[in-house]
Scaffold this active site. Structure first.
Site, short mmCIF file in Angstrom:
data_model
loop_
_atom_site.label_atom_id
_atom_site.label_comp_id
_atom_site.label_asym_id
_atom_site.label_seq_id
_atom_site.Cartn_x
_atom_site.Cartn_y
_atom_site.Cartn_z
N SER A 160 9.49 -9.44 -47.44
CA SER A 160 10.75 -8.72 -46.89
C SER A 160 10.58 -7.19 -46.94
O SER A 160 11.21 -6.38 -47.41
CB SER A 160 11.90 -9.13 -47.80
OG SER A 160 12.11 -10.35 -47.73
N HIS B 236 -1.29 -18.41 -45.23
CA HIS B 236 0.01 -18.01 -45.48
C HIS B 236 0.97 -19.15 -46.17
O HIS B 236 0.51 -20.44 -45.97
CB HIS B 236 0.73 -17.91 -43.91
CG HIS B 236 1.92 -17.03 -44.19
ND1 HIS B 236 3.14 -17.99 -44.43
CD2 HIS B 236 2.33 -15.84 -43.94
CE1 HIS B 236 4.00 -17.26 -44.28
NE2 HIS B 236 3.48 -15.81 -43.96
N GLU C 232 3.55 -20.55 -45.48
CA GLU C 232 4.37 -21.64 -44.86
C GLU C 232 3.28 -22.77 -44.65
O GLU C 232 3.59 -23.69 -44.49
CB GLU C 232 4.84 -20.81 -43.59
CG GLU C 232 6.24 -20.06 -43.95
CD GLU C 232 6.36 -18.91 -43.05
OE1 GLU C 232 6.12 -18.73 -42.06
OE2 GLU C 232 7.23 -17.95 -43.64
N GLY D 58 6.79 -9.92 -41.68
CA GLY D 58 7.25 -10.93 -40.74
C GLY D 58 8.45 -10.71 -40.24
O GLY D 58 8.38 -9.75 -39.03
N GLY D 59 9.84 -10.86 -40.68
CA GLY D 59 11.05 -10.68 -40.05
C GLY D 59 11.20 -9.26 -39.31
O GLY D 59 11.49 -9.25 -38.13
N GLU E 146 1.57 -11.96 -51.12
CA GLU E 146 2.77 -12.29 -50.66
C GLU E 146 3.61 -13.42 -51.78
O GLU E 146 3.55 -14.73 -51.70
CB GLU E 146 2.81 -13.19 -49.48
CG GLU E 146 2.12 -12.30 -48.11
CD GLU E 146 2.59 -12.53 -46.72
OE1 GLU E 146 2.90 -11.67 -46.08
OE2 GLU E 146 2.58 -13.89 -46.43
N ASN F 204 3.22 -10.42 -38.31
CA ASN F 204 3.34 -11.68 -38.14
C ASN F 204 4.57 -12.31 -37.60
O ASN F 204 5.49 -12.35 -38.16
CB ASN F 204 3.06 -12.51 -39.85
CG ASN F 204 3.21 -13.95 -39.69
OD1 ASN F 204 3.16 -14.51 -38.68
ND2 ASN F 204 3.33 -14.52 -40.73
N TRP F 205 4.39 -12.36 -36.25
CA TRP F 205 5.36 -12.83 -35.50
C TRP F 205 5.90 -14.27 -35.74
O TRP F 205 6.79 -14.80 -35.10
CB TRP F 205 5.21 -12.48 -33.97
CG TRP F 205 5.40 -11.05 -33.67
CD1 TRP F 205 5.73 -10.05 -34.51
CD2 TRP F 205 5.12 -10.56 -32.57
NE1 TRP F 205 5.91 -9.03 -33.75
CE2 TRP F 205 5.27 -9.05 -32.52
CE3 TRP F 205 4.59 -10.97 -31.10
CZ2 TRP F 205 5.30 -8.11 -31.35
CZ3 TRP F 205 4.58 -10.21 -30.17
CH2 TRP F 205 4.69 -8.76 -30.43
N LYS F 206 5.20 -15.24 -36.59
CA LYS F 206 5.34 -16.56 -36.74
C LYS F 206 5.50 -17.37 -35.57
O LYS F 206 5.16 -17.13 -34.33
CB LYS F 206 6.59 -16.72 -37.70
CG LYS F 206 6.18 -16.00 -39.05
CD LYS F 206 7.14 -16.20 -39.96
CE LYS F 206 7.07 -15.19 -41.43
NZ LYS F 206 7.64 -15.70 -42.27
N GLY G 61 10.76 -13.76 -46.07
CA GLY G 61 11.88 -14.13 -45.41
C GLY G 61 13.34 -14.07 -46.34
O GLY G 61 14.22 -14.56 -45.81
C1 PEP Z 1 5.15 -13.00 -43.90
O1 PEP Z 1 5.52 -13.93 -43.17
O2 PEP Z 1 4.16 -13.00 -43.95
C2 PEP Z 1 6.38 -12.12 -44.47
C3 PEP Z 1 5.86 -11.34 -45.56
O3 PEP Z 1 7.66 -12.45 -44.11
P1 PEP Z 1 8.82 -11.47 -44.25
O4 PEP Z 1 8.50 -10.12 -43.89
O5 PEP Z 1 9.82 -11.89 -43.23
O6 PEP Z 1 9.50 -11.44 -45.64
#
Ligand code: PEP
Length: 255
Positions: free
Chosen positions: A216, A98, A100, A237-238, A170, A10-12, A176
């Site tokens: 994470s 998600h 966010e 994500g990150g 999640e 997920n590049w957001k 994040g």
């Molecule tokens: C996400 O945004 O779905 C996520 C899990 O982010 P991160 O891996 O950065 O925690």
């Protein structure tokens, strides 16, 4: 039942078109041109880069999808993107609900349910994200919160649709933040989710549905997470923004 693990990026709201193409190319190089064939790899770029990433990934075995959509085919919804448009771009999956979207943009379970259903209508696999906030976990309410998100988010779906879809667990406090749920905590919630789905939709559907963990996920913790029997993949994500790190996550080795 063997479930093929799904590792999704997920590049957001990151990467211009050229940056996205470069990362996709770097990822392919890191993976020797194709992902291992016993797992599915999916990239969800920002909308603006989906077309270019599609050109880079077509024929490689890596899939592409979207991070969100609005649940109508088309119409007067300024600024929104429809499932019909995503299907037209060759997207296979769409992330829905998600945290966010829930917490920054105020999306509720009813809209999220409409999105899940609209995804199916247009042949997209919905990845329904669920998860509790820190205060819920501290109060011992994590299962109740996730159960409500599932019950409302999946309303009206058939057992056959459940078996085809993806749930992403999640925990909000792990997204994040560098905090990861322990493999045991992740497994406990994944087992709870599968058990709940089994009670509602039958054991066949519950055994088929993919339940990803997100929060994470990194090269250093993916192997232990993927070793859990009910963890069927990762939503990243990150660490997915860096091709080398994401390639290592894709190449996870569960003992
Ligand atoms: C996400 O945004 O779905 C996520 C899990 O982010 P991160 O891996 O950065 O925690």
């Amino acid at each position: 039942m063997t479930r093929t693990p799904l590792i999704a990026a997920n590049w957001k709201m990151h990467k211009t078109v050229s940056e996205a193409v470069q990362t996709a190319r770097d990822l392919l190089e890191q993976l020797g041109g194709a992902p291992p064939d016993d797992r599915t790899v999916l990239i969800c770029p920002p909308f603006t880069a989906i077309m270019a990433v599609r050109e880079t990934l077509t024929g490689t075995g890596i899939l592409w999808g979207a991070q969100n959509m609005y649940p109508r085919a088309d119409g007067a919804f300024t600024g929104e993107i429809s499932p019909r448009m995503l299907a037209d771009l060759g997207c296979t999956h769409v992330i829905v609900g998600h945290s966010e979207r829930r917490h920054i943009f105020g999306e509720g379970n009813q809209l999220i349910n409409e999105k899940v259903r609209a995804a199916f209508e247009f042949g997209l696999v919905p990845i329904l994200a669920v998860g509790e906030r820190l205060e819920h976990r501290q109060a011992g309410l994590e299962e109740a919160v996730v159960e409500e998100q599932l019950a409302k988010g999946l309303m009206g779906l058939s057992a056959d649709q459940i078996r085809q879809m993806v749930i992403a667990y999640e925990p909000v406090w792990a997204i994040g933040t560098g905090e990861t749920a322990s493999p045991e905590d992740a497994q406990a919630m994944h087992r709870f989710i599968r058990g709940w789905l089994g009670a509602q939709y039958g054991e066949d559907a519950a055994q088929a549905v993919l339940i990803q963990y997100g929060g994470s996920v990194k090269p250093t913790n993916v192997d232990q997470l993927m070793a859990q029997p009910d963890v069927d993949g990762a939503l990243v994500g990150g660490a997915s923004l860096d091709a080398e790190q994401f390639a290592r996550i894709v190449r996870f080795q569960a003992p």
